[in-house]
Design a protein around this motif. Structure first.
Motif, PDB file in Angstrom:
ATOM      1  N   GLY A   9       0.790  -1.230   0.000  1.00  0.00           N
ATOM      2  CA  GLY A   9       0.000   0.000   0.000  1.00  0.00           C
ATOM      3  C   GLY A   9       0.822   1.280   0.000  1.00  0.00           C
ATOM      4  N   ALA A  10       2.164   1.161  -0.108  1.00  0.00           N
ATOM      5  CA  ALA A  10       2.977   2.380  -0.270  1.00  0.00           C
ATOM      6  C   ALA A  10       3.465   2.495  -1.710  1.00  0.00           C
ATOM      7  CB  ALA A  10       4.165   2.360   0.687  1.00  0.00           C
ATOM      8  N   GLY A  11       3.042   1.573  -2.571  1.00  0.00           N
ATOM      9  CA  GLY A  11       3.412   1.640  -3.986  1.00  0.00           C
ATOM     10  C   GLY A  11       2.392   2.476  -4.756  1.00  0.00           C
ATOM     11  N   ASP A  34       3.860  -3.048   4.025  1.00  0.00           N
ATOM     12  CA  ASP A  34       4.732  -2.775   2.873  1.00  0.00           C
ATOM     13  C   ASP A  34       6.175  -2.814   3.351  1.00  0.00           C
ATOM     14  OD1 ASP A  34       6.195  -1.293   0.756  1.00  0.00           O
ATOM     15  OD2 ASP A  34       4.185  -0.963  -0.051  1.00  0.00           O
ATOM     16  N   SER A  35       7.042  -3.473   2.579  1.00  0.00           N
ATOM     17  CA  SER A  35       8.444  -3.564   3.015  1.00  0.00           C
ATOM     18  C   SER A  35       9.262  -2.363   2.547  1.00  0.00           C
ATOM     19  CB  SER A  35       9.064  -4.863   2.489  1.00  0.00           C
ATOM     20  OG  SER A  35       9.054  -4.857   1.087  1.00  0.00           O
ATOM     21  N   LEU A  36       8.626  -1.430   1.814  1.00  0.00           N
ATOM     22  CA  LEU A  36       9.289  -0.211   1.331  1.00  0.00           C
ATOM     23  C   LEU A  36      10.536  -0.543   0.513  1.00  0.00           C
ATOM     24  CD1 LEU A  36       8.807   2.171   4.408  1.00  0.00           C
ATOM     25  CD2 LEU A  36       7.402   1.996   2.360  1.00  0.00           C
ATOM     26  N   THR A  37      10.346  -1.238  -0.590  1.00  0.00           N
ATOM     27  CA  THR A  37      11.425  -1.434  -1.559  1.00  0.00           C
ATOM     28  C   THR A  37      11.651  -0.097  -2.257  1.00  0.00           C
ATOM     29  OG1 THR A  37       9.950  -1.942  -3.412  1.00  0.00           O
ATOM     30  CG2 THR A  37      10.595  -3.795  -1.989  1.00  0.00           C
ATOM     31  N   TYR A  38      12.510  -0.088  -3.276  1.00  0.00           N
ATOM     32  CA  TYR A  38      12.750   1.158  -4.024  1.00  0.00           C
ATOM     33  C   TYR A  38      11.428   1.747  -4.541  1.00  0.00           C
ATOM     34  CZ  TYR A  38      11.517  -0.938  -8.436  1.00  0.00           C
ATOM     35  OH  TYR A  38      10.783  -1.500  -9.443  1.00  0.00           O
ATOM     36  N   GLY A  59       6.926  -4.223   6.749  1.00  0.00           N
ATOM     37  CA  GLY A  59       7.193  -5.657   6.862  1.00  0.00           C
ATOM     38  C   GLY A  59       7.049  -6.337   5.517  1.00  0.00           C
ATOM     39  N   ASP A  60       7.467  -7.612   5.519  1.00  0.00           N
ATOM     40  CA  ASP A  60       7.584  -8.365   4.268  1.00  0.00           C
ATOM     41  C   ASP A  60       6.437  -9.377   4.156  1.00  0.00           C
ATOM     42  OD1 ASP A  60       8.468 -10.088   2.202  1.00  0.00           O
ATOM     43  OD2 ASP A  60      10.565  -9.666   2.702  1.00  0.00           O
ATOM     44  N   ILE A  61       5.830  -9.482   2.996  1.00  0.00           N
ATOM     45  CA  ILE A  61       4.744 -10.472   2.836  1.00  0.00           C
ATOM     46  C   ILE A  61       5.279 -11.905   2.912  1.00  0.00           C
ATOM     47  CG2 ILE A  61       3.153  -8.983   1.543  1.00  0.00           C
ATOM     48  CD1 ILE A  61       4.049 -10.519  -1.034  1.00  0.00           C
ATOM     49  N   CYS A  62       6.600 -12.080   2.728  1.00  0.00           N
ATOM     50  CA  CYS A  62       7.162 -13.440   2.809  1.00  0.00           C
ATOM     51  C   CYS A  62       7.217 -13.942   4.256  1.00  0.00           C
ATOM     52  CB  CYS A  62       8.568 -13.459   2.218  1.00  0.00           C
ATOM     53  SG  CYS A  62       8.588 -13.041   0.472  1.00  0.00           S
ATOM     54  N   PHE A  82      -1.476  -6.337  -3.217  1.00  0.00           N
ATOM     55  CA  PHE A  82      -0.863  -5.504  -4.266  1.00  0.00           C
ATOM     56  C   PHE A  82       0.657  -5.719  -4.291  1.00  0.00           C
ATOM     57  CE2 PHE A  82      -4.570  -2.879  -3.066  1.00  0.00           C
ATOM     58  CZ  PHE A  82      -5.035  -2.416  -4.287  1.00  0.00           C
ATOM     59  N   ALA A  83       1.233  -6.159  -3.180  1.00  0.00           N
ATOM     60  CA  ALA A  83       2.701  -6.169  -3.050  1.00  0.00           C
ATOM     61  C   ALA A  83       3.314  -7.025  -4.143  1.00  0.00           C
ATOM     62  CB  ALA A  83       3.103  -6.714  -1.675  1.00  0.00           C
ATOM     63  N   ALA A  84       4.293  -6.467  -4.826  1.00  0.00           N
ATOM     64  CA  ALA A  84       4.944  -7.205  -5.910  1.00  0.00           C
ATOM     65  C   ALA A  84       6.178  -6.457  -6.362  1.00  0.00           C
ATOM     66  CB  ALA A  84       3.982  -7.344  -7.098  1.00  0.00           C
ATOM     67  N   GLN A 123      -6.380 -11.191  -5.084  1.00  0.00           N
ATOM     68  CA  GLN A 123      -5.063 -11.101  -5.708  1.00  0.00           C
ATOM     69  C   GLN A 123      -5.120 -10.098  -6.853  1.00  0.00           C
ATOM     70  OE1 GLN A 123      -2.176 -12.186  -4.932  1.00  0.00           O
ATOM     71  NE2 GLN A 123      -0.980 -12.314  -6.808  1.00  0.00           N
ATOM     72  N   VAL A 124      -4.267  -9.068  -6.762  1.00  0.00           N
ATOM     73  CA  VAL A 124      -4.243  -8.046  -7.817  1.00  0.00           C
ATOM     74  C   VAL A 124      -3.259  -8.508  -8.888  1.00  0.00           C
ATOM     75  CG1 VAL A 124      -3.830  -5.624  -8.337  1.00  0.00           C
ATOM     76  CG2 VAL A 124      -4.762  -6.268  -6.102  1.00  0.00           C
ATOM     77  N   SER A 125      -3.812  -8.957 -10.008  1.00  0.00           N
ATOM     78  CA  SER A 125      -2.954  -9.491 -11.069  1.00  0.00           C
ATOM     79  C   SER A 125      -2.996  -8.574 -12.285  1.00  0.00           C
ATOM     80  CB  SER A 125      -3.385 -10.923 -11.386  1.00  0.00           C
ATOM     81  OG  SER A 125      -2.479 -11.515 -12.292  1.00  0.00           O
ATOM     82  N   THR A 126      -2.511  -9.091 -13.394  1.00  0.00           N
ATOM     83  CA  THR A 126      -2.272  -8.232 -14.560  1.00  0.00           C
ATOM     84  C   THR A 126      -2.695  -8.927 -15.847  1.00  0.00           C
ATOM     85  OG1 THR A 126      -0.441  -7.403 -15.928  1.00  0.00           O
ATOM     86  CG2 THR A 126       0.117  -9.106 -14.370  1.00  0.00           C
ATOM     87  N   CYS A 178      -5.742  -6.610 -14.525  1.00  0.00           N
ATOM     88  CA  CYS A 178      -5.952  -5.253 -15.050  1.00  0.00           C
ATOM     89  C   CYS A 178      -4.901  -4.897 -16.104  1.00  0.00           C
ATOM     90  CB  CYS A 178      -5.888  -4.260 -13.883  1.00  0.00           C
ATOM     91  SG  CYS A 178      -6.356  -2.597 -14.367  1.00  0.00           S
ATOM     92  N   SER A 179      -5.296  -3.990 -16.967  1.00  0.00           N
ATOM     93  CA  SER A 179      -4.382  -3.467 -17.990  1.00  0.00           C
ATOM     94  C   SER A 179      -3.466  -2.407 -17.384  1.00  0.00           C
ATOM     95  CB  SER A 179      -5.210  -2.892 -19.135  1.00  0.00           C
ATOM     96  OG  SER A 179      -6.046  -1.875 -18.616  1.00  0.00           O
ATOM     97  N   ASN A 180      -2.692  -1.735 -18.221  1.00  0.00           N
ATOM     98  CA  ASN A 180      -1.719  -0.738 -17.738  1.00  0.00           C
ATOM     99  C   ASN A 180      -2.386   0.433 -17.039  1.00  0.00           C
ATOM    100  OD1 ASN A 180      -0.034  -2.307 -19.481  1.00  0.00           O
ATOM    101  ND2 ASN A 180       1.353  -0.567 -19.575  1.00  0.00           N
ATOM    102  N   ASP A 222      -9.808   4.381 -11.418  1.00  0.00           N
ATOM    103  CA  ASP A 222     -10.799   3.423 -11.929  1.00  0.00           C
ATOM    104  C   ASP A 222     -10.402   1.978 -11.606  1.00  0.00           C
ATOM    105  OD1 ASP A 222     -12.696   5.215 -12.918  1.00  0.00           O
ATOM    106  OD2 ASP A 222     -11.636   5.466 -14.814  1.00  0.00           O
ATOM    107  N   HIS A 223      -9.111   1.703 -11.562  1.00  0.00           N
ATOM    108  CA  HIS A 223      -8.678   0.369 -11.135  1.00  0.00           C
ATOM    109  C   HIS A 223      -9.055   0.149  -9.660  1.00  0.00           C
ATOM    110  CE1 HIS A 223      -5.114  -2.715 -10.755  1.00  0.00           C
ATOM    111  NE2 HIS A 223      -6.281  -3.302 -10.617  1.00  0.00           N
ATOM    112  N   CYS A 224      -8.864   1.202  -8.861  1.00  0.00           N
ATOM    113  CA  CYS A 224      -9.170   1.084  -7.423  1.00  0.00           C
ATOM    114  C   CYS A 224     -10.662   0.833  -7.194  1.00  0.00           C
ATOM    115  CB  CYS A 224      -8.722   2.352  -6.687  1.00  0.00           C
ATOM    116  SG  CYS A 224      -6.931   2.577  -6.725  1.00  0.00           S
TER     117      CYS A 224
END
Ligand SMILES: NC(=O)c1ccc[n+]([C@@H]2O[C@H](COP(=O)([O-])OP(=O)(O)OC[C@H]3O[C@@H](n4cnc5c(N)ncnc54)[C@H](O)[C@@H]3O)[C@@H](O)[C@H]2O)c1
Length: 337
Positions: A9-11, A34-38, A59-62, A82-84, A123-126, A178-180, A222-224
């Protein structure tokens, strides 16, 4: 009160979703892991960090045990993942982390969800899990999965795991594909903010191949709303495609950006293509529309103007994000012509 665990949720999309929920749904507690990656940035949540219905946890989803603790502590009833690792180009350089986060991380969340009897796992996929299209046709929910990049392969792997947990143990799940997306708070490694950022600085706009790759663009809000619809009204065990019906070539999108910013097309520079670049994506969202009454509300022409204006008004955000690390990454990706 609903108690939702939102991961990532920080992405870009996750933070837009958290903002939407906290602004529009007073009856929800949002626990944001959220593990706050780059790609994760607390600046994306500015103004909402201290919201009484928002609890941010780094924190990490793993970490399955950590996730289970959060589920107990906050009486979580649904999880939205959403984390990915989300950038195709990075997956071509370092695929391993995509398996760690997108596959093993999803598995850890699924195990925790099952052990704790979570009511709904979303699961938020693509659309990228479906592979590439020629000039005709659209992806439907029945299109076989045929991913072409390590990113899309890892997302497809996660989708299969989610379905398997539903089939084998009765976990109540949904998958959205979802699309781009585009809109505020998108990290500038992705095409639209990258082009805006470069055009503002009068830097070259690196365009892969012939620039005629086609994507179906959806404004992030609109995705949200689609995710919220699926969480609250979707039938368990169903997959829903989400798209904007807005097919554009990369050159068309870049043309609109240049026009809005009053910049010249001489900034466009063609660079060596991405290996295995999918030619076209187009997604059929008719199931979302007919079964759940969802529809996009923002046209591409409106959304791109809003997005450009947002980046203009949030120059400080952009400046902070485009750090030294990002510059190093950028040079390594686009220096080979
Ligand atoms: N961006 C798009 O156009 C698009 C389209 C369709 C689907 N999606 C999917 O939507 C989701 C969100 O995409 P995005 O563009 O917002 O991505 P993003 O890269 O902007 O954000 C990902 C977030 O996940 C966090 N994260 C990464 N690894 C983590 C871990 N191990 N534990 C906890 N947090 C972790 C990051 O810190 C970041 O905040 C992804 O699952 C992506 O596959 C994206």
């Amino acid at each position: 009160m609903n108690s939702i665990l939102v991961t990532g949720g920080a992405g870009f999309i996750g933070s837009n979703f958290v903002r939407m929920i906290l602004s529009e749904h007073a009856d929800c507690l949002v626990v944001n892991l959220d593990s706050l990656t780059y790609a994760g940035n607390l600046g994306n949540l500015e103004g909402f960090m201290d919201h009484p219905q928002h609890k941010f946890v780094k924190g990490d989803i793993c970490d399955g045990a950590g996730v289970e603790k959060l589920i107990d502590e906050y009486k979580i009833d649904s999880i939205i993942n959403f984390a990915a690792e989300s950038h195709v180009d990075r997956s071509l350089v370092d695929p391993g982390i995509f398996i760690e986060t997108n596959v093993k991380g999803t598995l850890a969340l699924l195990k925790a969800a099952l052990d704790k009897g979570i009511g709904r796992f979303l699961q938020v996929s693509t659309d990228e899990v479906y592979g590439s299209l020629g000039s005709e046709g659209m992806f439907t929910e029945d299109t076989p999965l045929s991913p072409n990049s390590p990113y899309s392969a890892s997302k497809a792997g996660a989708d299969h795991l989610v379905k398997a947990f539903g089939h084998s143990w009765g976990l109540e799940y949904n998958i959205t594909r979802c699309s781009n997306n585009y809109g505020p708070y998108q990290f500038p490694e992705k095409m639209i903010p990258l082009m805006i950022n470069n055009a503002l600085a009068d830097k070259e706009l690196p365009v892969y191949g012939d620039g005629l790759y086609v994507r179906d663009w959806l404004y992030v809000y609109d995705h949200c709303t689609a995710i919220w619809k699926v969480l609250t009204e979707g039938k368990p065990g169903e997959i829903y495609n989400v798209g904007g019906n807005n097919e554009k070539t990369n050159l068309e999108v870049i043309g609109l950006i240049l026009e809005r910013l009053g910049k010249d097309s001489s900034l466009i520079t063609y660079v060596k293509d991405r290996p295995g670049h999918d030619r076209r994506y187009a997604i059929d969202s008719s199931k979302m529309m007919s079964e759940l009454g969802w529809a996009p509300t923002v046209t591409f022409e409106e959304g791109i103007v809003r997005t450009i204006d947002w980046y203009l008004e949030n120059a400080k955000w952009l400046e902070t994000i485009v750090s030294g690390e990002y510059e190093k990454y950028y040079d390594s990706m686009y220096s080979g012509r």
